[in-house]
Design a protein around this motif. Structure first.
Motif, PDB file in Angstrom:
ATOM      1  N   ALA A 130       0.821  -1.206   0.000  1.00  0.00           N
ATOM      2  CA  ALA A 130       0.000   0.000   0.000  1.00  0.00           C
ATOM      3  C   ALA A 130       0.853   1.253   0.000  1.00  0.00           C
ATOM      4  N   ILE A 131       0.274   2.311  -0.539  1.00  0.00           N
ATOM      5  CA  ILE A 131       0.822   3.663  -0.467  1.00  0.00           C
ATOM      6  C   ILE A 131      -0.216   4.524   0.222  1.00  0.00           C
ATOM      7  N   CYS A 132       0.207   5.309   1.201  1.00  0.00           N
ATOM      8  CA  CYS A 132      -0.714   6.198   1.895  1.00  0.00           C
ATOM      9  C   CYS A 132      -0.131   7.604   1.940  1.00  0.00           C
ATOM     10  N   ASP A 133      -0.971   8.581   2.270  1.00  0.00           N
ATOM     11  CA  ASP A 133      -0.525   9.964   2.347  1.00  0.00           C
ATOM     12  C   ASP A 133      -0.028  10.272   3.750  1.00  0.00           C
ATOM     13  N   SER A 134       0.261  11.533   4.016  1.00  0.00           N
ATOM     14  CA  SER A 134       0.835  11.921   5.308  1.00  0.00           C
ATOM     15  C   SER A 134      -0.147  11.788   6.468  1.00  0.00           C
ATOM     16  N   GLN A 135      -1.428  11.593   6.157  1.00  0.00           N
ATOM     17  CA  GLN A 135      -2.435  11.396   7.199  1.00  0.00           C
ATOM     18  C   GLN A 135      -2.812   9.931   7.376  1.00  0.00           C
ATOM     19  N   GLY A 136      -2.081   9.047   6.692  1.00  0.00           N
ATOM     20  CA  GLY A 136      -2.359   7.625   6.809  1.00  0.00           C
ATOM     21  C   GLY A 136      -3.540   7.149   5.999  1.00  0.00           C
ATOM     22  N   ARG A 137      -3.978   7.909   4.998  1.00  0.00           N
ATOM     23  CA  ARG A 137      -5.101   7.498   4.162  1.00  0.00           C
ATOM     24  C   ARG A 137      -4.582   6.740   2.945  1.00  0.00           C
ATOM     25  N   PRO A 138      -5.091   5.544   2.667  1.00  0.00           N
ATOM     26  CA  PRO A 138      -4.571   4.757   1.543  1.00  0.00           C
ATOM     27  C   PRO A 138      -4.875   5.400   0.199  1.00  0.00           C
ATOM     28  N   LEU A 139      -3.863   5.444  -0.656  1.00  0.00           N
ATOM     29  CA  LEU A 139      -4.012   5.999  -1.993  1.00  0.00           C
ATOM     30  C   LEU A 139      -4.048   4.915  -3.057  1.00  0.00           C
ATOM     31  N   ASN A 140      -3.305   3.831  -2.830  1.00  0.00           N
ATOM     32  CA  ASN A 140      -3.269   2.741  -3.795  1.00  0.00           C
ATOM     33  C   ASN A 140      -2.964   1.446  -3.068  1.00  0.00           C
ATOM     34  N   LEU A 141      -3.562   0.350  -3.541  1.00  0.00           N
ATOM     35  CA  LEU A 141      -3.410  -0.955  -2.918  1.00  0.00           C
ATOM     36  C   LEU A 141      -3.014  -1.975  -3.979  1.00  0.00           C
ATOM     37  N   PHE A 142      -2.228  -2.964  -3.558  1.00  0.00           N
ATOM     38  CA  PHE A 142      -1.777  -4.008  -4.464  1.00  0.00           C
ATOM     39  C   PHE A 142      -1.613  -5.291  -3.656  1.00  0.00           C
ATOM     40  N   VAL A 148       6.046 -13.128  -1.760  1.00  0.00           N
ATOM     41  CA  VAL A 148       6.561 -12.203  -2.772  1.00  0.00           C
ATOM     42  C   VAL A 148       7.329 -11.062  -2.107  1.00  0.00           C
ATOM     43  N   SER A 149       8.439 -10.672  -2.718  1.00  0.00           N
ATOM     44  CA  SER A 149       9.279  -9.611  -2.171  1.00  0.00           C
ATOM     45  C   SER A 149       8.568  -8.260  -2.198  1.00  0.00           C
ATOM     46  N   ASP A 150       8.986  -7.390  -1.282  1.00  0.00           N
ATOM     47  CA  ASP A 150       8.464  -6.017  -1.265  1.00  0.00           C
ATOM     48  C   ASP A 150       8.824  -5.264  -2.534  1.00  0.00           C
ATOM     49  N   TYR A 151       9.906  -5.663  -3.188  1.00  0.00           N
ATOM     50  CA  TYR A 151      10.306  -5.001  -4.418  1.00  0.00           C
ATOM     51  C   TYR A 151       9.235  -5.126  -5.507  1.00  0.00           C
ATOM     52  N   ILE A 152       8.558  -6.278  -5.548  1.00  0.00           N
ATOM     53  CA  ILE A 152       7.508  -6.481  -6.552  1.00  0.00           C
ATOM     54  C   ILE A 152       6.378  -5.478  -6.335  1.00  0.00           C
ATOM     55  N   GLY A 153       5.983  -5.318  -5.081  1.00  0.00           N
ATOM     56  CA  GLY A 153       4.942  -4.335  -4.785  1.00  0.00           C
ATOM     57  C   GLY A 153       5.390  -2.922  -5.071  1.00  0.00           C
ATOM     58  N   ALA A 154       6.662  -2.619  -4.772  1.00  0.00           N
ATOM     59  CA  ALA A 154       7.180  -1.273  -5.050  1.00  0.00           C
ATOM     60  C   ALA A 154       7.187  -0.993  -6.543  1.00  0.00           C
ATOM     61  N   ARG A 155       7.573  -1.997  -7.331  1.00  0.00           N
ATOM     62  CA  ARG A 155       7.598  -1.797  -8.790  1.00  0.00           C
ATOM     63  C   ARG A 155       6.197  -1.569  -9.341  1.00  0.00           C
ATOM     64  N   ALA A 156       5.220  -2.287  -8.780  1.00  0.00           N
ATOM     65  CA  ALA A 156       3.845  -2.148  -9.255  1.00  0.00           C
ATOM     66  C   ALA A 156       3.232  -0.804  -8.854  1.00  0.00           C
ATOM     67  N   LEU A 157       3.601  -0.294  -7.691  1.00  0.00           N
ATOM     68  CA  LEU A 157       3.007   0.940  -7.186  1.00  0.00           C
ATOM     69  C   LEU A 157       3.767   2.195  -7.601  1.00  0.00           C
ATOM     70  N   CYS A 158       4.967   2.007  -8.125  1.00  0.00           N
ATOM     71  CA  CYS A 158       5.821   3.159  -8.434  1.00  0.00           C
ATOM     72  C   CYS A 158       5.183   4.080  -9.478  1.00  0.00           C
ATOM     73  N   ASP A 159       4.556   3.493 -10.488  1.00  0.00           N
ATOM     74  CA  ASP A 159       3.993   4.306 -11.569  1.00  0.00           C
ATOM     75  C   ASP A 159       2.818   5.157 -11.107  1.00  0.00           C
ATOM     76  N   SER A 160       2.155   4.736 -10.027  1.00  0.00           N
ATOM     77  CA  SER A 160       0.970   5.458  -9.567  1.00  0.00           C
ATOM     78  C   SER A 160       1.273   6.451  -8.449  1.00  0.00           C
ATOM     79  N   LEU A 161       2.552   6.702  -8.195  1.00  0.00           N
ATOM     80  CA  LEU A 161       2.900   7.654  -7.147  1.00  0.00           C
ATOM     81  C   LEU A 161       2.407   9.059  -7.510  1.00  0.00           C
ATOM     82  N   PRO A 162       1.815   9.760  -6.563  1.00  0.00           N
ATOM     83  CA  PRO A 162       1.404  11.149  -6.850  1.00  0.00           C
ATOM     84  C   PRO A 162       2.616  12.071  -6.913  1.00  0.00           C
ATOM     85  N   ASP A 163       2.383  13.278  -7.339  1.00  0.00           N
ATOM     86  CA  ASP A 163       3.451  14.270  -7.469  1.00  0.00           C
ATOM     87  C   ASP A 163       3.718  14.884  -6.095  1.00  0.00           C
ATOM     88  N   VAL A 164       4.661  14.276  -5.365  1.00  0.00           N
ATOM     89  CA  VAL A 164       4.986  14.720  -4.011  1.00  0.00           C
ATOM     90  C   VAL A 164       6.497  14.916  -3.890  1.00  0.00           C
TER      91      VAL A 164
END
Length: 252
Positions: A130-142, A148-164
């Motif tokens: 999961a990716i969450c914002d600074s208030q702990g609200r989930p932005l994306n889930l996988f 499975v390694s955490d790297y797989i989840g990071a690779r899948a979620l990387c493209d959906s990162l907001p502009d922060v």
């Protein structure tokens, strides 16, 4: 019954734009059915144990299964989270979700593949990234299998990162390729280095302490009994349960 859950008019107004169009016979009361689904998922009840105030349990199950297969609940959460407004910091992490024996019976190859359940030291598990914002609200889930390694989840979620400006993560995300990917997006990584590194990695320790928000988020999601323990064999249906919990807790 006073302890039953009911969606408010304001909450229904936020959800209605995500509802699929009704074809043919009009759907029964959306508020009653969705409130019943939330009550079942939060309290880990069998469908047949649904209180009579929510109507026939078969209606609740059919709506849940049909909309889960179409990804409606995941789209609802994504639509609500799209207006997060976060511009400073996001966090990434993963957690294990125990798979019940009814979901992890993988004896036959025909039904065992694609369920995203794997064997770990703690037994049969599914891993939620999961990716969450600074208030702990989930932005994306996988969702992946437990081993499975955490790297797989990071690779899948990387493209959906907001502009922060910043991304916070633990040592499990310390990889050169991930740091480079964040750098290409203009995101600064606050990730401690692994102990195996020859040169220590500098990171903002004070900022890193804020990563507890994503741990709090996982804890609140696991308060929903059908999220903490996976009973659904279909991975898409289980992801819908997680999205429903995240939507109700943080975005409604």
């Amino acid at each position: 019954m006073s302890d039953l859950f009911w969606l408010s008019d304001a909450q229904m107004a936020r959800l209605e734009p995500c509802f699929p169009k009704s074809h043919g016979k009009p759907r029964v009361d959306d508020r009653r059915v969705l409130s019943g689904i939330i009550f079942i998922k939060r309290n880990r009840l069998r469908w047949r144990d649904a209180p009579k105030e929510y109507g026939p349990h078969k209606t609740l199950y059919n709506r849940w299964k049909r909309w889960s297969d179409k990804g409606i609940f995941a789209k609802m959460m994504a639509g609500l989270a799209a207006g997060h407004g976060e511009k400073k910091t996001v966090m990434i992490d993963a957690t294990y979700l125990k798979a019940h024996r009814t979901a992890s019976s993988l004896g036959g190859q025909k039904g065992g593949r694609g369920r995203l359940i794997g064997r770990t030291k703690g037994g049969m598990n599914t891993k939620l990234h999961a990716i969450c914002d600074s208030q702990g609200r989930p932005l994306n889930l996988f969702v992946t299998a437990g081993q499975v390694s955490d790297y797989i989840g990071a690779r899948a979620l990387c493209d959906s990162l907001p502009d922060v400006d910043w991304l916070l993560g633990d040592r499990g995300y310390d990889a050169d390729w991930f740091r480079e990917a964040l750098k290409d997006k203009g995101v600064r990584a606050c990730i401690p280095g692994r102990k195996q590194r020859n040169k220590p990695v500098k990171y903002d320790k004070r900022r890193y302490k804020r990563r507890n928000w994503i741990e709090i988020m996982f804890g609140r999601l696991k308060d929903w009994r059908r999220v903490a323990t996976r009973y659904d064999r279909c991975s898409k249906v289980f992801l819908s349960a997680i999205a429903l919990a995240a939507m109700v807790i943080y975005w409604l």
